[in-house]
Design a protein around this motif. Structure first.
Motif, PDB file in Angstrom:
ATOM      1  N   GLY A 444      54.866  76.772 126.151  1.00  0.00           N
ATOM      2  CA  GLY A 444      55.365  75.873 127.179  1.00  0.00           C
ATOM      3  C   GLY A 444      56.882  75.858 127.192  1.00  0.00           C
ATOM      4  N   THR A 445      57.438  74.780 127.731  1.00  0.00           N
ATOM      5  CA  THR A 445      58.890  74.616 127.827  1.00  0.00           C
ATOM      6  C   THR A 445      59.342  73.535 126.863  1.00  0.00           C
ATOM      7  N   LEU A 446      60.333  73.858 126.036  1.00  0.00           N
ATOM      8  CA  LEU A 446      60.855  72.892 125.076  1.00  0.00           C
ATOM      9  C   LEU A 446      61.682  71.842 125.815  1.00  0.00           C
ATOM     10  N   VAL A 447      61.268  70.587 125.714  1.00  0.00           N
ATOM     11  CA  VAL A 447      61.981  69.501 126.384  1.00  0.00           C
ATOM     12  C   VAL A 447      63.122  69.002 125.510  1.00  0.00           C
ATOM     13  N   ARG A 448      62.808  68.665 124.267  1.00  0.00           N
ATOM     14  CA  ARG A 448      63.836  68.205 123.335  1.00  0.00           C
ATOM     15  C   ARG A 448      63.255  68.187 121.931  1.00  0.00           C
ATOM     16  N   VAL A 449      64.143  67.983 120.957  1.00  0.00           N
ATOM     17  CA  VAL A 449      63.754  67.822 119.561  1.00  0.00           C
ATOM     18  C   VAL A 449      64.241  66.454 119.121  1.00  0.00           C
ATOM     19  N   ALA A 450      63.300  65.570 118.765  1.00  0.00           N
ATOM     20  CA  ALA A 450      63.669  64.199 118.405  1.00  0.00           C
ATOM     21  C   ALA A 450      62.643  63.640 117.442  1.00  0.00           C
ATOM     22  N   GLY A 451      63.120  62.866 116.475  1.00  0.00           N
ATOM     23  CA  GLY A 451      62.227  62.194 115.542  1.00  0.00           C
ATOM     24  C   GLY A 451      61.373  63.134 114.721  1.00  0.00           C
ATOM     25  N   GLY A 452      61.881  64.340 114.445  1.00  0.00           N
ATOM     26  CA  GLY A 452      61.106  65.299 113.673  1.00  0.00           C
ATOM     27  C   GLY A 452      60.005  65.976 114.454  1.00  0.00           C
ATOM     28  N   ASN A 453      59.992  65.818 115.795  1.00  0.00           N
ATOM     29  CA  ASN A 453      58.966  66.416 116.642  1.00  0.00           C
ATOM     30  C   ASN A 453      59.590  67.342 117.671  1.00  0.00           C
ATOM     31  N   LEU A 454      58.884  68.410 117.995  1.00  0.00           N
ATOM     32  CA  LEU A 454      59.246  69.285 119.103  1.00  0.00           C
ATOM     33  C   LEU A 454      58.418  68.866 120.306  1.00  0.00           C
ATOM     34  N   GLU A 455      59.067  68.379 121.354  1.00  0.00           N
ATOM     35  CA  GLU A 455      58.353  67.949 122.552  1.00  0.00           C
ATOM     36  C   GLU A 455      58.278  69.127 123.519  1.00  0.00           C
ATOM     37  N   VAL A 456      57.051  69.608 123.742  1.00  0.00           N
ATOM     38  CA  VAL A 456      56.816  70.798 124.553  1.00  0.00           C
ATOM     39  C   VAL A 456      56.055  70.404 125.813  1.00  0.00           C
ATOM     40  N   GLU A 457      56.559  70.851 126.947  1.00  0.00           N
ATOM     41  CA  GLU A 457      55.909  70.576 128.235  1.00  0.00           C
ATOM     42  C   GLU A 457      54.936  71.702 128.548  1.00  0.00           C
ATOM     43  N   GLN A 458      53.683  71.318 128.847  1.00  0.00           N
ATOM     44  CA  GLN A 458      52.648  72.288 129.174  1.00  0.00           C
ATOM     45  C   GLN A 458      52.047  71.963 130.529  1.00  0.00           C
TER      46      GLN A 458
END
Length: 481
Positions: A444-458
């Protein structure tokens, strides 16, 4: 004397008002109970001994007897009580639950539910369940190492010296407006068998609890936990199966787990020795099982759409399992069929298919001989430049540095390049591919990295969703660059 009457009147009037209010409260409870009895009439005959209307907000009926339609035997229940914060809730309970704001605490308890295992309605229910169930061949997993027993059914339970089942049940709801969280709880305890507790914690993003707020708030899951404790069933089953199998009761747990391991291995599943030992420990008397799941923040209904395998479930829900206080590592389980077993099965299927086809052709008396096919080659004549003619460069990525000498100046193409997780924060907005330690693959598309998590848009079938993946669970990561 007149003053005395005035004093008595001053004291009696509040008492009469309170008595009238309690009488109305009692009447409301009885009316609700009678309506439920009438609604259940097509399915069962229900009677009760008395109405309970407590000043602490507990209301219901006691001395209940339920006789299913077509049965001669009855289910006996000590009490069925609904718990609310105070008696005022029952003045218009149905309208409040349907249209208004719910109280912060509600619970339904059923205590002393007693069933005779020889009752005719249990035999009817078992037969009905078997009519809808898919027929199974051989011995079920639960009955392995139990002699000639193939299923743990009602007859097997009676053979374990269980004559009656006595249980208590509780379903409760607690709402915390300050933290905007809702806890749902279910407790079931069966005497001399086992008890379970199930908790679900939800985040509502609302300070008011009602049907409307539940629909609009789109609750997200915070935590799920299950606690199981053996209260005597394991000891009875171990003695029963050991007697049927002809060995000591202490040997049953190990024999049973070994046979389960053998069955799973034949199915192509790989289970580590530590989990096999944990399963054997779970068969021991007074065993305790604890399962908890704590997904990342924002885990809602859309997140469930991405779960397509056990690996996905373990990765997203962050499931933890403990047996008798010892934590278990689920990441070492191979949830898919063993590749060797799958290849062997496919090869066997192809051989059988080929043999069947040849047999069919021979039976029909037809033998087809195919000539080897030759590759078809077509040569296109390339036009040769005439002497003295200057070749024209039409490739925009080619630069002529001097007559007769050209250089390819095309920029390097973008591809998915391996990238360290620590460096991925600089690639927000780029396409990524990653694999977790549980084997789950995400693209998917990486939205941001925050709080120890990789937020990926699918992109899903019904739209777009953003899923958090713990950075410490990422085994491989590639970025489109």
């Amino acid at each position: 004397m007149r003053k005395l009457f005035r004093l008595l009147g001053f004291l009696l009037i509040p008492a009469l008002i309170a008595g009238g209010a309690y009488g109305y409260y009692w009447y409301q409870v009885k009316s609700s109970a009678d309506r439920m009895v009438d609604a259940a009439a097509p399915y069962a005959k229900i009677s009760y001994a008395r109405v309970v209307a407590g000043l602490d907000g507990s209301a219901g009926i006691a001395g209940v007897q339920v006789t299913p339609v077509g049965s001669k035997d009855s289910v006996l229940i000590g009490s069925v009580l609904f718990q609310a914060p105070d008696p005022l809730f029952y003045l218009d309970a149905e309208k409040t639950l349907r249209e208004g704001s719910w109280p912060e605490h509600m619970a339904l308890s059923i205590t002393g539910l007693d069933m005779n295992l020889d009752a005719d309605y249990l035999a009817q229910w078992e037969a009905m369940g078997q009519s809808f169930a898919v027929p199974q061949q051989g011995t079920g997993f639960e009955a392995l190492a139990c002699g000639d027993v193939q299923r743990f059914d009602l007859a097997t339970t009676r053979a374990m010296k269980y004559q009656r089942l006595n249980m208590d049940m509780l379903v409760a709801m607690d709402f915390m407006p300050r933290t905007q969280s809702l806890r749902l709880r279910s407790d079931v305890s069966v005497a001399d068998m086992a008890q379970t507790s199930f908790y679900v914690d939800l985040s509502l993003a609302s300070n008011v609890l009602s049907i409307g707020s539940l629909v609009q708030a789109q609750p997200t899951l915070e935590r799920v936990s299950l606690d199981y404790s053996d209260l005597g069933y394991n000891a009875r089953r171990n003695r029963f199966c050991a007697q049927r199998g002809g060995y000591a009761p202490d040997e049953y747990a190990q024999r049973h787990s070994e046979m389960v391991h053998s069955e799973l291995k034949q199915l192509g599943w790989s289970v580590p020795e530590l989990l096999l030992k944990a399963y054997a420990d779970l068969q021991q008397p007074r065993a305790i099982l604890q399962v908890a799941a704590e997904p990342p923040p924002g885990f809602g209904a859309q997140s469930m759409a991405t779960i397509s395998s056990p690996e996905d479930l373990l990765d997203l829900l962050n499931i933890r399992v403990s047996v008798n206080g010892v934590s278990q590592d689920l990441s070492s389980i191979n949830w898919s069929l063993d590749p060797g077993e799958a290849v062997a099965a496919n090869a066997a299927a192809e051989v059988l298919s080929s043999d069947a086809l040849q047999s069919e052709n021979l039976t029909a008396g037809v033998v087809e001989k195919r000539a080897p096919q030759e590759d078809l080659v077509i040569e296109l004549e390339q036009p040769r430049p005439e002497p003295g003619q200057v070749a024209v460069i039409i490739d925009p990525d080619v630069v002529q540095v001097m007559p007769g000498i050209v250089v390819k100046a095309k920029a390097a193409e973008k591809t998915y390049k391996p990238t360290a997780v620590q460096q991925v924060h600089g690639y927000a907005g780029q396409k990524v591919k990653l694999r977790t330690y549980f084997g789950r693959r995400i693209e998917g598309t990486l939205v941001r990295v925050a709080g120890g998590n990789l937020e990926v848009e699918q992109r899903l079938d019904r739209g777009v969703a953003i899923f958090p993946i713990a950075a410490d669970k990422v085994a491989e990561l590639s970025v489109w660059r």
